[in-house]
Enzyme design. Sequence first.
Site, short mmCIF file in Angstrom:
data_model
loop_
_atom_site.label_atom_id
_atom_site.label_comp_id
_atom_site.label_asym_id
_atom_site.label_seq_id
_atom_site.Cartn_x
_atom_site.Cartn_y
_atom_site.Cartn_z
CG ASP A 1 5.35 80.16 21.75
OD1 ASP A 1 5.14 80.75 20.68
OD2 ASP A 1 4.76 79.11 22.09
CG HIS A 2 7.26 86.43 18.39
ND1 HIS A 2 6.42 87.42 18.85
CD2 HIS A 2 8.35 87.07 17.88
CE1 HIS A 2 6.95 88.61 18.62
NE2 HIS A 2 8.13 88.42 18.04
NE ARG A 3 2.87 78.98 19.52
CZ ARG A 3 2.66 77.70 19.83
NH1 ARG A 3 1.80 76.98 19.13
NH2 ARG A 3 3.29 77.15 20.84
#
Length: 458
Positions: A428-430
């Site tokens: 999850d790039h968040r």
Amino acid sequence: MAETVIREFRLPDLGEGLTESEIVAWRVSPGDTVSLNQVIAEVETAKAVVELPSPYSGRVARLLAEPGTIVAVGTPIVAFEVAAEAARLTAGGSQGAAKPKREPNLVGYGAAIEDTGRPARKTRAWAASRPAPGEPGGTEQAHAPEPEAALEPEGAPEPRAAERPRSTPPVRKLAKDLGIDLESLTGTGTHGLITRDDVLAAAGTPDVGAEAAQEAAGVVRPSPGERETRTPIKGVRKLTAAAMVASAFTAPHASEFLTVDVTASMELLARLRENRAYSGLKVTPLTLVAKAVLVALRRNPSLNSHWDEAAQEIVQYHYVNLGIAAATPRGLVVPNVKDAQDLTLPELAEAIAGLAQNARDGRPTPEELSGGTISITNIGVFGIDAGTPILNPGEAAIVAMGQVRRLPWEFHGEVALREVMTLSLSFDHRLVDGEQASRFLADLGAILADPGLVITMV
């Protein structure tokens, strides 16, 4: 004759906030006499098949839902004829101060045992553990007992009449199809579990048994000339579809790949299998990858976190509930090993093997299927090298391990045949930046390439 009254039992919330369940099979019929907490039905939620205990002692008056029916939580499913005096005591007592009404509640299920003045004990741990009243997240409703047994007074006799040979719904269906009496079988599975192989061995007809097993697993066989088959979307397939869509369109996925020479790990695996300390344990490449993931997470904890959109917070876990994706006849499930960071390699091997067996038998518990923090999917068992797995909802990362292949590889300045594996990481790039993901994947690969490096990382 003692006066009786009719009491309806409504389908309870079996945990995880599920809104509906399917009646798989009734274990009782109208007119049957049942005891408190006797198993009366098998109910399939979107996560697991569980056994529903009777909330009353009495007689089954009516079954209000047919097998195969999907029923909303709170809907009456069975009516009991119970003694009026017992019903009055349950509702409030006949003398003295009124007692609180003690009927089955919709958070968990099963009835509370009347107060005998003796401490109560649990005969088995409830699969979906809940906070006790007064604890964070707890309610003042009764703690939910496990489907197979509820809280019983200390010293009470075991309900032998309600017991049956331990098996799973698919195995019981297979036995019924083949005309095998489970009472006559001795289980060879864990803790005496009667397995599919036990039933097939008793039948002595493996070809017929294979077909029956497929039918029990829900495999639809087309009729001659049939051009298409339509199957209702329900159960695990429905939950998986919704979860994957939500994950794919909520968390910004990114993926990285690393191909590693894992010859040293495979040599270690061979030595472990010959080690007496690992006798009887199923130690596999998945076991080593799982342990390597746990070590790499210590150096890269951001991959073991959660994005809480509602609270606008990043939740950093200081424990690891390690999910192991499993393909089953009911669909994809991801049970997880609780507090995996505290387990030794033998303990981890045993835990993973137990999860896998439960998944194959169609009996993972709601507790096993919830609360994961990071997952592994073993696509190598299907002969696949790499992929881009979708995140399990609520998790920051998932590792896909490819097959171990013997390939020409550079080794000490020369080309040699080596054992090679490709690791895939989706994140999850968040929550996880590219640098953090790359460092985690590099650490994971380094451990598998040279397991001795672990002593430099912990």
